[in-house]
Design a protein around this motif. Structure first.
Motif, PDB file in Angstrom:
ATOM      1  N   GLU A 128      73.406  57.872  15.455  1.00 58.39           N
ATOM      2  CA  GLU A 128      72.878  59.133  16.004  1.00 58.39           C
ATOM      3  C   GLU A 128      73.152  60.303  15.055  1.00 58.39           C
ATOM      4  O   GLU A 128      72.274  61.138  14.809  1.00 58.39           O
ATOM      5  N   VAL A 129      74.366  60.354  14.505  1.00 55.71           N
ATOM      6  CA  VAL A 129      74.703  61.439  13.574  1.00 55.71           C
ATOM      7  C   VAL A 129      73.836  61.358  12.322  1.00 55.71           C
ATOM      8  O   VAL A 129      73.302  62.365  11.852  1.00 55.71           O
ATOM      9  N   LEU A 130      73.690  60.145  11.775  1.00 62.93           N
ATOM     10  CA  LEU A 130      72.936  59.993  10.531  1.00 62.93           C
ATOM     11  C   LEU A 130      71.434  60.124  10.750  1.00 62.93           C
ATOM     12  O   LEU A 130      70.704  60.459   9.816  1.00 62.93           O
ATOM     13  N   SER A 131      70.956  59.873  11.978  1.00 59.83           N
ATOM     14  CA  SER A 131      69.536  60.074  12.257  1.00 59.83           C
ATOM     15  C   SER A 131      69.197  61.561  12.290  1.00 59.83           C
ATOM     16  O   SER A 131      68.118  61.970  11.884  1.00 59.83           O
ATOM     17  N   ASN A 132      70.148  62.396  12.787  1.00 59.65           N
ATOM     18  CA  ASN A 132      70.052  63.858  12.696  1.00 59.65           C
ATOM     19  C   ASN A 132      68.685  64.373  13.123  1.00 59.65           C
ATOM     20  O   ASN A 132      68.052  65.169  12.424  1.00 59.65           O
ATOM     21  N   LYS A 133      68.227  63.910  14.285  1.00 59.74           N
ATOM     22  CA  LYS A 133      66.853  64.226  14.715  1.00 59.74           C
ATOM     23  C   LYS A 133      66.607  65.716  14.927  1.00 59.74           C
ATOM     24  O   LYS A 133      65.516  66.212  14.728  1.00 59.74           O
ATOM     25  N   PHE A 134      67.645  66.427  15.356  1.00 59.14           N
ATOM     26  CA  PHE A 134      67.417  67.826  15.731  1.00 59.14           C
ATOM     27  C   PHE A 134      68.097  68.811  14.769  1.00 59.14           C
ATOM     28  O   PHE A 134      68.194  69.991  15.056  1.00 59.14           O
ATOM     29  N   GLY A 135      68.581  68.319  13.642  1.00 62.20           N
ATOM     30  CA  GLY A 135      69.169  69.213  12.650  1.00 62.20           C
ATOM     31  C   GLY A 135      70.513  69.798  13.054  1.00 62.20           C
ATOM     32  O   GLY A 135      70.932  70.819  12.528  1.00 62.20           O
ATOM     33  N   HIS A 136      71.202  69.157  14.023  1.00 64.64           N
ATOM     34  CA  HIS A 136      72.483  69.681  14.470  1.00 64.64           C
ATOM     35  C   HIS A 136      73.625  69.284  13.541  1.00 64.64           C
ATOM     36  O   HIS A 136      74.696  69.883  13.583  1.00 64.64           O
ATOM     37  N   PHE A 137      73.442  68.251  12.752  1.00 60.01           N
ATOM     38  CA  PHE A 137      74.483  67.787  11.841  1.00 60.01           C
ATOM     39  C   PHE A 137      73.989  67.966  10.409  1.00 60.01           C
ATOM     40  O   PHE A 137      72.934  67.458  10.050  1.00 60.01           O
ATOM     41  N   LEU A 153      69.158  65.022  -4.638  1.00 60.18           N
ATOM     42  CA  LEU A 153      68.631  64.790  -3.298  1.00 60.18           C
ATOM     43  C   LEU A 153      69.727  64.741  -2.239  1.00 60.18           C
ATOM     44  O   LEU A 153      69.571  65.286  -1.146  1.00 60.18           O
ATOM     45  N   GLY A 154      70.849  64.102  -2.562  1.00 62.68           N
ATOM     46  CA  GLY A 154      71.908  63.914  -1.577  1.00 62.68           C
ATOM     47  C   GLY A 154      72.547  65.192  -1.079  1.00 62.68           C
ATOM     48  O   GLY A 154      73.177  65.198  -0.027  1.00 62.68           O
ATOM     49  N   SER A 155      72.409  66.292  -1.820  1.00 60.80           N
ATOM     50  CA  SER A 155      73.071  67.532  -1.416  1.00 60.80           C
ATOM     51  C   SER A 155      72.117  68.562  -0.818  1.00 60.80           C
ATOM     52  O   SER A 155      72.535  69.646  -0.450  1.00 60.80           O
ATOM     53  N   HIS A 156      70.825  68.224  -0.714  1.00 61.50           N
ATOM     54  CA  HIS A 156      69.842  69.185  -0.206  1.00 61.50           C
ATOM     55  C   HIS A 156      69.640  69.032   1.300  1.00 61.50           C
ATOM     56  O   HIS A 156      69.943  67.990   1.885  1.00 61.50           O
ATOM     57  N   GLU A 157      69.105  70.070   1.902  1.00 60.59           N
ATOM     58  CA  GLU A 157      68.807  70.067   3.335  1.00 60.59           C
ATOM     59  C   GLU A 157      67.381  70.577   3.560  1.00 60.59           C
ATOM     60  O   GLU A 157      66.778  71.197   2.684  1.00 60.59           O
ATOM     61  N   GLY A 158      66.865  70.336   4.762  1.00 58.68           N
ATOM     62  CA  GLY A 158      65.618  70.943   5.208  1.00 58.68           C
ATOM     63  C   GLY A 158      64.429  70.679   4.313  1.00 58.68           C
ATOM     64  O   GLY A 158      64.223  69.568   3.824  1.00 58.68           O
ATOM     65  N   GLU A 159      63.641  71.731   4.080  1.00 60.20           N
ATOM     66  CA  GLU A 159      62.393  71.607   3.334  1.00 60.20           C
ATOM     67  C   GLU A 159      62.642  71.201   1.887  1.00 60.20           C
ATOM     68  O   GLU A 159      61.854  70.448   1.305  1.00 60.20           O
ATOM     69  N   LYS A 160      63.743  71.690   1.298  1.00 59.06           N
ATOM     70  CA  LYS A 160      64.036  71.315  -0.095  1.00 59.06           C
ATOM     71  C   LYS A 160      64.301  69.815  -0.189  1.00 59.06           C
ATOM     72  O   LYS A 160      63.828  69.145  -1.109  1.00 59.06           O
ATOM     73  N   ARG A 165      62.526  64.438  -1.768  1.00 61.13           N
ATOM     74  CA  ARG A 165      62.330  63.040  -1.359  1.00 61.13           C
ATOM     75  C   ARG A 165      60.882  62.619  -1.617  1.00 61.13           C
ATOM     76  O   ARG A 165      60.626  61.508  -2.086  1.00 61.13           O
ATOM     77  N   ARG A 166      59.940  63.506  -1.316  1.00 58.28           N
ATOM     78  CA  ARG A 166      58.515  63.214  -1.499  1.00 58.28           C
ATOM     79  C   ARG A 166      58.193  62.973  -2.977  1.00 58.28           C
ATOM     80  O   ARG A 166      57.436  62.075  -3.326  1.00 58.28           O
ATOM     81  N   ILE A 167      58.795  63.759  -3.848  1.00 54.20           N
ATOM     82  CA  ILE A 167      58.519  63.651  -5.284  1.00 54.20           C
ATOM     83  C   ILE A 167      59.222  62.439  -5.899  1.00 54.20           C
ATOM     84  O   ILE A 167      58.688  61.763  -6.788  1.00 54.20           O
ATOM     85  N   SER A 320      50.776  75.426  -7.313  1.00 50.53           N
ATOM     86  CA  SER A 320      51.632  76.282  -6.485  1.00 50.53           C
ATOM     87  C   SER A 320      53.065  75.787  -6.544  1.00 50.53           C
ATOM     88  O   SER A 320      53.361  74.782  -7.166  1.00 50.53           O
ATOM     89  N   ASN A 321      53.934  76.468  -5.857  1.00 51.12           N
ATOM     90  CA  ASN A 321      55.365  76.152  -5.925  1.00 51.12           C
ATOM     91  C   ASN A 321      55.689  74.883  -5.136  1.00 51.12           C
ATOM     92  O   ASN A 321      56.499  74.886  -4.229  1.00 51.12           O
ATOM     93  N   SER A 322      55.009  73.778  -5.470  1.00 49.48           N
ATOM     94  CA  SER A 322      55.200  72.541  -4.716  1.00 49.48           C
ATOM     95  C   SER A 322      55.965  71.497  -5.512  1.00 49.48           C
ATOM     96  O   SER A 322      56.360  70.474  -4.978  1.00 49.48           O
ATOM     97  N   GLY A 323      56.150  71.747  -6.819  1.00 49.71           N
ATOM     98  CA  GLY A 323      56.941  70.840  -7.631  1.00 49.71           C
ATOM     99  C   GLY A 323      58.405  71.240  -7.593  1.00 49.71           C
ATOM    100  O   GLY A 323      58.826  72.079  -6.797  1.00 49.71           O
ATOM    101  N   ILE A 324      59.203  70.635  -8.462  1.00 55.64           N
ATOM    102  CA  ILE A 324      60.616  71.009  -8.560  1.00 55.64           C
ATOM    103  C   ILE A 324      60.882  71.555  -9.957  1.00 55.64           C
ATOM    104  O   ILE A 324      60.161  71.268 -10.901  1.00 55.64           O
ATOM    105  N   THR A 325      61.937  72.344 -10.089  1.00 53.31           N
ATOM    106  CA  THR A 325      62.246  73.011 -11.351  1.00 53.31           C
ATOM    107  C   THR A 325      62.956  72.068 -12.309  1.00 53.31           C
ATOM    108  O   THR A 325      63.420  70.987 -11.917  1.00 53.31           O
ATOM    109  N   ILE A 326      63.093  72.502 -13.564  1.00 54.12           N
ATOM    110  CA  ILE A 326      63.842  71.712 -14.556  1.00 54.12           C
ATOM    111  C   ILE A 326      65.289  71.538 -14.101  1.00 54.12           C
ATOM    112  O   ILE A 326      65.877  70.450 -14.247  1.00 54.12           O
TER     113      ILE A 326
END
Length: 530
Positions: A128-137, A153-160, A165-167, A320-326
């Motif tokens: 449940e904690v690792l699924s983090n469905k509602f962003g509480h953890f 990737l391991g240290s980012h949250e949310g949209e970043k 992950r998508r890229i 647009s700003n959809s890629g990632i930076t160097i």
């Protein structure tokens, strides 16, 4: 007149001085209140709230939290080695958590500095904690310290996190991983060729396989990540290894505000290493980007695939700003090393140690490898059919889980397992403890029994699934297929060419330095097969 003027200035100066004293006093008082809130009032308030719900654990004594107790228990644990064939590693590897759960229950409180840290060991709650469905953890933020190690990737949250992950996803698709297998095979063959050259005769030859596996997986990740820039990649791997050692030394003091900014010897060296790694990566990335744009470079390695995916993502959204930076790409390259090299080297080392302790399983695994491949180089189709080898690797991952724990933090009040956790509580998921829990795996939880995975992960434990070596949920390790393919390839090539047993000088002493490592190395005696 001058005397009158001087007399008029004096009260004004006195008034200014008085205001300065008042302001300074207010600032000092404000800082003192903030310090007391951080170091005493808030921890005690959180402790009362948790204990009022029946949770028990170590008492809060100071802003150092349980660091002094942990250091003491680690010292006592490391003064004792384990009997050969014993796989009950938790008391030695995680003595603070082991003792606290033994005294206060599986859901118990310890202290990470002034933050209460609650252990969560029930598999359904871990999921449940690792699924983090509602962003509480959310992941515990270590700020500058985290960035010195990696900023991927391991240290980012949310949209970043979603964007990264998508890229990155396309680089780990199965078809792309298959194209990396020749690099895996070349590195493994070079290692066993070197061993055969050192052995010279059919008599047993002693090798410490721990540094050998570090070197092997460093070579693999260097070739798989950087392709033709392989030698530059090796230098990065060496620097990352030093960085990890320094980071582990610093971890016990990270709760001290501003500690990472102090000009200590280790902090200065960590900053030097980070700057050197980033400089090398910038040069490699700039060269590769230019070559890709000119259509002159292959994208068969991780860096090429990442840059190609990033360019396509930006192109598909009209630049647009959809890629990632160097800087983002650099963070991901550092994470390739941090996660990709260390985890697999630990897995392969413990697999050779455990198969030396259980020669009947070594024989079964070798028989399967020779049946599938004979003496030819392992390929993807054959590796995917290795049932016994897979069972062995899973069982080693369970008993000697490389990453022993994951942490999350509550950023808002959250109910979990009947307990209401206020904001600001660290939830520790001690995966190694979960993997050794007799209530989950049965009375033989501390025994090496690969057959428990004969019907897959879902039927291996009483409470299924309860196997988390690569995490769980949307943030499960993106490189798990890469790591398992590499481990299967390495083990298969070794089993084709050698039998092995523990050296009389081997001491069984698993301990945590970031990952679960053999404290005194892993010397084994290799015998060439005809």
């Amino acid at each position: 007149m001058e005397m009158l003027a001087a007399g008029g200035e004096r009260p004004q100066l006195q008034l200014q001085l008085l205001w300065a004293v008042v302001v300074a006093g207010a600032v000092v008082a404000w800082c003192a209140v903030r310090a007391l809130e951080w170091a005493w009032w808030r921890p005690r308030r959180l402790e009362r709230e948790l204990r009022s719900q029946g949770l028990r654990g170590t008492p809060y004594r100071s802003p150092a939290g349980d660091a002094p107790l942990s250091e003491q228990l680690n010292g006592e644990a490391r003064s004792r080695t384990m009997p050969l064939g014993c796989h009950d590693v938790v008391p030695r590897a995680m003595p603070l958590f082991h003792q606290t759960m033994k005294e206060h229950g599986k859901v118990s409180i310890t202290w990470f500095g002034p933050m209460p840290r609650v252990t969560i060991t029930k598999p359904e709650l871990v999921r449940e904690v690792l699924s983090n469905k509602f962003g509480h953890f959310e992941k515990l933020k270590l700020g500058r310290f985290q960035r010195l190690l990696h900023n991927g990737l391991g240290s980012h949250e949310g949209e970043k996190w979603a964007k990264h992950r998508r890229i990155i996803n396309p680089a780990f698709h199965l078809e792309k991983l298959k194209r990396m297998l020749p690099a895996f095979a070349a590195c493994c063959t070079e290692m066993v060729d070197k061993w055969e050259g050192l052995a010279k005769t059919d008599e047993p030859y002693e090798v410490d396989v721990w540094p050998e596996m570090q070197s092997l997986t460093g070579d693999v990740i260097s070739r798989a990540a950087f392709g033709s820039s392989y030698l530059e990649g090796k230098r990065i791997f060496q620097l990352q290894g030093e960085q990890i050692e320094l980071a582990v030394m610093t971890m016990n003091k990270i709760h001290i505000p501003g500690y990472i900014h102090l000009p200590t010897k280790s902090n200065r060296r960590m900053k030097q290493i980070a700057a050197e790694i980033e400089g090398m990566l910038k040069r490699i990335i700039a060269k590769r980007e230019s070559a890709l744009k000119a259509g002159e470079a292959s994208s068969d390695d991780l860096l090429g695939l990442l840059l190609e995916s990033n360019m396509e993502q930006a192109k598909g959204n009209n630049g647009s700003n959809s890629g990632i930076t160097i800087d983002d790409v650099i963070g991901e390259c550092k994470l390739f090393y941090f996660a990709g090299m260390e985890t697999t080297s630990v897995l392969l080392t413990w697999t050779m140690v455990v198969l030396s302790m259980h020669p009947e399983w070594q024989d079964r695994a070798r028989e399967e490898v020779l049946h599938v491949f004979g003496n030819r180089a392992p390929d993807y189709d054959g590796l995917s059919r290795l049932r016994i080898v897979t069972m062995v690797l899973y069982e080693v991952l369970r008993l000697y889980t490389p990453l022993s724990a994951l942490t999350r933090k509550t950023y808002k009040p959250m109910e979990l397992g009947g307990v209401r956790y206020p904001a600001g509580v660290v939830l520790t998921l001690p995966l190694l403890c979960v993997h050794h829990d007799k209530d989950v795996w049965g009375p033989d939880a501390d025994e090496f029994r690969p057959e428990r995975f004969a019907e897959g992960i879902s039927k291996a434990s009483r409470e299924a699934p309860a196997f988390f070596p690569f995490g769980w949920g949307p943030r499960i390790c993106i490189g798990q297929n890469f790591a398992l393919l590499e481990a299967k390839m390495g083990l298969s090539v070794i089993l084709q060419r050698f039998s092995f047993e523990l050296s009389p000088s081997y001491t069984h002493a698993p301990f945590l330095v970031g990952l679960l490592q053999p404290e005194h190395g892993a010397p084994v005696r290799l015998t060439r097969l005809h």
